[in-house]
Design a protein around this motif. Structure first.
Motif, PDB file in Angstrom:
ATOM      1  N   LYS A  24       0.812  -1.278  -0.034  1.00 56.29           N
ATOM      2  CA  LYS A  24       0.036   0.103   0.093  1.00 56.29           C
ATOM      3  C   LYS A  24       0.869   1.286  -0.265  1.00 56.29           C
ATOM      4  O   LYS A  24       1.542   1.363   0.789  1.00 56.29           O
ATOM      5  N   LYS A  25       0.816   2.098  -0.934  1.00 58.71           N
ATOM      6  CA  LYS A  25       1.607   3.289  -1.115  1.00 58.71           C
ATOM      7  C   LYS A  25       1.006   4.493  -0.086  1.00 58.71           C
ATOM      8  O   LYS A  25      -0.346   4.664  -0.302  1.00 58.71           O
ATOM      9  N   ARG A  26       1.678   4.942   0.366  1.00 58.21           N
ATOM     10  CA  ARG A  26       1.256   6.357   1.216  1.00 58.21           C
ATOM     11  C   ARG A  26       1.564   7.557   0.276  1.00 58.21           C
ATOM     12  O   ARG A  26       2.420   7.827  -0.513  1.00 58.21           O
ATOM     13  N   ILE A  27       0.351   8.327   0.475  1.00 59.69           N
ATOM     14  CA  ILE A  27       0.297   9.349  -0.140  1.00 59.69           C
ATOM     15  C   ILE A  27       0.602  10.637   0.674  1.00 59.69           C
ATOM     16  O   ILE A  27       0.116  11.000   1.569  1.00 59.69           O
ATOM     17  N   GLU A  28       1.713  11.336   0.154  1.00 58.07           N
ATOM     18  CA  GLU A  28       2.168  12.469   1.075  1.00 58.07           C
ATOM     19  C   GLU A  28       1.612  13.737   0.480  1.00 58.07           C
ATOM     20  O   GLU A  28       1.674  14.744   1.258  1.00 58.07           O
ATOM     21  N   LYS A  29       1.465  13.869  -0.810  1.00 60.25           N
ATOM     22  CA  LYS A  29       0.955  15.120  -1.378  1.00 60.25           C
ATOM     23  C   LYS A  29      -0.139  14.719  -2.246  1.00 60.25           C
ATOM     24  O   LYS A  29      -0.477  13.758  -2.824  1.00 60.25           O
ATOM     25  N   ALA A  30      -1.090  15.737  -2.506  1.00 66.14           N
ATOM     26  CA  ALA A  30      -2.070  15.575  -3.389  1.00 66.14           C
ATOM     27  C   ALA A  30      -1.691  15.287  -4.848  1.00 66.14           C
ATOM     28  O   ALA A  30      -2.383  14.521  -5.483  1.00 66.14           O
ATOM     29  N   ALA A  31      -0.438  15.764  -5.336  1.00 63.30           N
ATOM     30  CA  ALA A  31      -0.014  15.399  -6.702  1.00 63.30           C
ATOM     31  C   ALA A  31       0.610  13.940  -6.789  1.00 63.30           C
ATOM     32  O   ALA A  31       0.725  13.405  -7.657  1.00 63.30           O
ATOM     33  N   ASP A  32       0.465  13.161  -5.594  1.00 61.04           N
ATOM     34  CA  ASP A  32       0.953  11.887  -5.609  1.00 61.04           C
ATOM     35  C   ASP A  32      -0.422  10.839  -5.963  1.00 61.04           C
ATOM     36  O   ASP A  32       0.080   9.727  -6.360  1.00 61.04           O
ATOM     37  N   LEU A  33      -1.406  11.485  -5.880  1.00 61.12           N
ATOM     38  CA  LEU A  33      -2.675  10.600  -6.187  1.00 61.12           C
ATOM     39  C   LEU A  33      -2.722  10.001  -7.564  1.00 61.12           C
ATOM     40  O   LEU A  33      -2.017  10.924  -8.308  1.00 61.12           O
ATOM     41  N   PRO A  34      -3.055   8.854  -8.029  1.00 60.52           N
ATOM     42  CA  PRO A  34      -2.743   8.475  -9.203  1.00 60.52           C
ATOM     43  C   PRO A  34      -3.939   9.056 -10.292  1.00 60.52           C
ATOM     44  O   PRO A  34      -4.943   9.601  -9.775  1.00 60.52           O
ATOM     45  N   ARG A  35      -3.817   9.043 -11.417  1.00 60.65           N
ATOM     46  CA  ARG A  35      -4.562   9.741 -12.546  1.00 60.65           C
ATOM     47  C   ARG A  35      -5.191   8.527 -13.389  1.00 60.65           C
ATOM     48  O   ARG A  35      -4.830   7.558 -13.647  1.00 60.65           O
ATOM     49  N   PHE A  36      -6.460   8.859 -13.919  1.00 62.45           N
ATOM     50  CA  PHE A  36      -7.250   7.918 -14.737  1.00 62.45           C
ATOM     51  C   PHE A  36      -7.946   8.615 -15.685  1.00 62.45           C
ATOM     52  O   PHE A  36      -7.660  10.009 -15.778  1.00 62.45           O
ATOM     53  N   ALA A  37      -8.235   7.986 -16.885  1.00 65.84           N
ATOM     54  CA  ALA A  37      -8.795   8.847 -17.901  1.00 65.84           C
ATOM     55  C   ALA A  37     -10.152   7.839 -18.419  1.00 65.84           C
ATOM     56  O   ALA A  37     -10.117   6.835 -18.321  1.00 65.84           O
ATOM     57  N   TYR A  38     -11.146   8.662 -18.831  1.00 62.20           N
ATOM     58  CA  TYR A  38     -12.104   8.017 -19.119  1.00 62.20           C
ATOM     59  C   TYR A  38     -12.725   8.143 -20.768  1.00 62.20           C
ATOM     60  O   TYR A  38     -12.944   9.514 -21.152  1.00 62.20           O
ATOM     61  N   LYS A  39     -12.941   7.210 -21.400  1.00 61.69           N
ATOM     62  CA  LYS A  39     -13.282   7.570 -22.799  1.00 61.69           C
ATOM     63  C   LYS A  39     -15.046   7.564 -23.007  1.00 61.69           C
ATOM     64  O   LYS A  39     -15.514   6.393 -22.273  1.00 61.69           O
ATOM     65  N   LEU A  40     -15.513   8.687 -23.366  1.00 61.12           N
ATOM     66  CA  LEU A  40     -16.825   8.869 -23.236  1.00 61.12           C
ATOM     67  C   LEU A  40     -17.298   8.766 -24.646  1.00 61.12           C
ATOM     68  O   LEU A  40     -16.843   9.137 -25.866  1.00 61.12           O
ATOM     69  N   ASP A  41     -18.717   8.220 -24.941  1.00 64.13           N
ATOM     70  CA  ASP A  41     -19.335   7.797 -26.039  1.00 64.13           C
ATOM     71  C   ASP A  41     -20.150   8.750 -26.429  1.00 64.13           C
ATOM     72  O   ASP A  41     -20.846   8.667 -27.752  1.00 64.13           O
ATOM     73  N   ALA A  42     -20.621   9.669 -25.398  1.00 66.38           N
ATOM     74  CA  ALA A  42     -21.642  10.702 -25.707  1.00 66.38           C
ATOM     75  C   ALA A  42     -20.735  11.987 -25.330  1.00 66.38           C
ATOM     76  O   ALA A  42     -19.815  12.204 -24.492  1.00 66.38           O
ATOM     77  N   SER A  43     -21.744  13.222 -25.441  1.00 65.31           N
ATOM     78  CA  SER A  43     -21.123  14.539 -25.052  1.00 65.31           C
ATOM     79  C   SER A  43     -21.229  14.595 -23.360  1.00 65.31           C
ATOM     80  O   SER A  43     -22.129  13.646 -22.936  1.00 65.31           O
TER      81      SER A  43
END
Length: 610
Positions: A24-43
């Motif tokens: 389990k990875k410790r989050i020290e700063k907000a910038a350490d949080l992981p990023r995700f991306a979502y492909k949307l099929d509609a507006s």
């Protein structure tokens, strides 16, 4: 032998732990949080409006949010509130009320401010309970039950603690409209998603959840919610005590006091309003340094307004007063006009209206701050360090290496100017953080992936932070006072600048109200050493009108003004002396969260013994 046995037993115990717990990875700063991306099929608007499209998006968003909570050790309560709160809203929107209530309870347990602890989850909890109670009955019965439950919950709460927050809830609900609920999606996020081939990052994903909740649940209840909040406020009209009047010190016009140069590093100052209290050059003109929003040298003590904005300046000022009155629950003509104006916005009017409001706020900000900083001090001499804030919905300019480098040079130029003009204390009611760089990069279509934007944002942010830190350190004789920020989060965890910078000549200020109760918006954290009144503080704006504004922007100049008075009394004081005395004479509240400045005690402690 015993030690070896214990060590071996510990090793076996660790091996027996689940793999996830070890990794389990410790989050020290907000910038350490992981990023995700979502492909949307509609507006984005279709995604928010259509249950099937929203369900497809929500499934992915839930998966990623739950993975963050499961795979990362996060101690920052604001981050946990945001993550768990998003899941609670999803549960409600997906027809799982019991799960939503469980999530709301977790969020409530994570609240840190007294008012938040009381009000957290109240509105949605009342809505869920009313839906259960009135299932199958008409809409009027449902609305009446929501109103009754909110009124009952509020009546059980101490009015002085929750009053400001209820006023803010009422004001926010009064101006709500479909155009406001969807305007940001339409005007800002949709063009961003289109440029990215239909992809939205996790940075903006919670906006869709909030928009659907407001559209499907809150807007239909708007009259009910406004009436519930208004009724509570009408039944409780006791004015909270003002602790600041008894603490304040106004220096007399004559006496053994020294002039003090006060830097207002902000959006500009209308110096014509401060006759006799402005530092002048040899030609008798106000001392000013200015850079535009592109960090190019500029001129003028106030941000230039386009001709169209100049013509609408009276209306812009009226809207600013209207917003202030709404927040104070004052039923003025200006407040009524702001409610009408924003509630009736057509979709194609959203962009121009919001950008004008932001421009007006920027234009007035520095003068309002200056008025607070020099109040009660005839020996203050303002020196203007003007910067420009962007006011457009889409970033202008977009982040770049060239801009970051120009920003760095400008920061040092500002401090060199302030130092060269003998500034002893400088107010900075502004700030940013690494996530704002990342957001702007996405909105500008820069960076192919969230990870690429994360790396670019870190590079640009580090250039800015390092330049600011170096500039402050180059002027050890100046006390720099900065606002903590208005995000209700830990400024250090967010890496807000200047608020999270640690230097012996930098003081970060949080906001409370007139009674010393913690403001709903104020950020906090280890660098926030003192608190001052930042709630509905009256001051002047360009042209001379007076309005009340709220924010840590209004709290910081209270401390700047105190330091300037201390220097007028005792010009030998150095930044370390000023900070030590201000903190030592402040009053710590029983909950330990607030350290309230006491100008009367601080100035008495600063006065030289004869």
């Amino acid at each position: 032998m015993i030690a070896r046995i214990l060590t071996a037993a510990l090793a076996l115990a660790l091996l027996a732990l689940p793999a996830a717990a070890q990794q389990k990875k410790r989050i020290e700063k907000a910038a350490d949080l992981p990023r995700f991306a979502y492909k949307l099929d509609a507006s984005l608007e279709q995604t928010v409006r259509d249950p099937a499209q929203f369900a497809t998006f929500a499934k992915q968003f839930r998966r990623d949010t739950e993975s963050v909570l499961a795979d990362y050790e996060i101690e920052d309560k604001a981050t946990l509130r945001q993550l768990i709160g998003s899941l609670a809203l999803l549960d409600y929107l997906e027809g799982k009320p019991e799960a939503a209530l469980a999530g709301l309870a977790k969020v409530k347990a994570l609240q840190e401010k007294p008012a938040d602890k009381l009000l957290s989850g109240m509105q949605l909890g009342a809505i869920i309970a009313a839906q259960k109670q009135t299932a199958g009955r008409d809409a009027a019965a449902y609305a009446d039950d929501v109103a009754r439950r909110i009124a009952s919950a509020l009546e059980a709460m101490p009015f002085p603690v929750v009053a400001n927050d209820v006023r803010e809830q009422k004001a926010g609900t009064e101006i709500m409209s479909e155009s406001l609920a969807l305007g940001y999606l339409r005007e800002v996020l949709q063009p961003t998603v289109d440029k990215a081939g239909g992809v939205l990052s996790s940075e903006f994903a919670p906006v869709l959840v909030g928009a659907r909740y407001r559209l499907t649940t809150v807007l239909p209840l708007k009259p009910t919610l406004v009436a519930a909040y208004a009724g509570y406020l009408a039944r409780h009209t006791v004015v909270k005590p003002d602790i600041w009047a008894a603490r304040d010190v106004e220096l007399p016009a004559t006496g053994p006091y020294a002039p003090v140069v006060v830097g207002i590093w902000d959006s500009g100052t209308d110096t014509s309003l401060f006759k006799g209290r402005v530092l002048l050059d040899k030609a008798g003109r106000p001392e000013v340094i200015a850079f535009d929003k592109y960090s190019n040298p500029a001129s003028g003590e106030l941000q230039p307004l386009p001709d169209a904005a100049k013509a609408r300046l009276p209306a812009m000022k009226a809207h600013a007063k209207g917003f202030s009155d709404l927040q104070s629950n004052i039923d003025s003509p200006q407040a009524a006009e702001v409610k009408r104006y924003l509630s009736a916005l057509a979709p194609d009017e959203y962009k121009a209206a919001i950008e004008e409001l932001r421009l007006a706020g920027n234009y007035m900000h520095g003068t309002h701050v200056a008025g607070i900083a020099v109040a009660g001090n005839p020996y203050a001499r303002i020196v203007v360090a003007r910067m420009e804030y962007g006011h457009t919905l889409k970033p202008d300019p977009c982040p770049s290496m060239e801009l970051a480098q120009r920003d760095a040079k400008a920061m040092q130029a500002y401090v060199d100017f302030l130092k060269g003009n003998g500034a002893r204390v400088v107010n900075m009611s502004w700030g940013g953080d690494v996530s704002s760089y990342e957001s702007d990069l996405e909105l500008c279509g820069i960076g192919k992936t969230p990870e690429e934007r994360k790396a670019l944002a870190r590079t640009y942010y580090d250039i800015s932070r390092n330049a600011l830190t170096k500039a402050f350190a180059s002027a050890p004789e100046i006390l720099f006072v900065t606002a903590a920020g208005n995000s209700n989060s830990d400024a250090s965890f967010d890496e807000s600048v200047p608020a999270s910078i640690v230097l012996p000549n930098l003081l970060t200020v949080g906001a409370v109200d007139q009674a010393g109760d913690e403001a709903s918006f104020t950020s906090y954290g280890p660098t926030v050493k003192v608190h001052a009144n930042g709630y509905q503080v009256e001051s002047t704006i360009p042209g001379g009108e007076r309005i009340a504004e709220s924010g840590t922007s209004m709290a910081a100049p209270q401390v700047t003004g105190l330091a300037a008075k201390m220097l007028a009394v005792n010009p030998k004081l150095q930044p370390a002396d000023l900070i030590r005395i201000i903190v030592a004479t402040a009053d710590k509240t029983p909950d330990g969260r607030r350290v309230l400045i006491n100008p009367k005690k601080a100035i008495a402690a600063a006065t030289p013994r004869t």
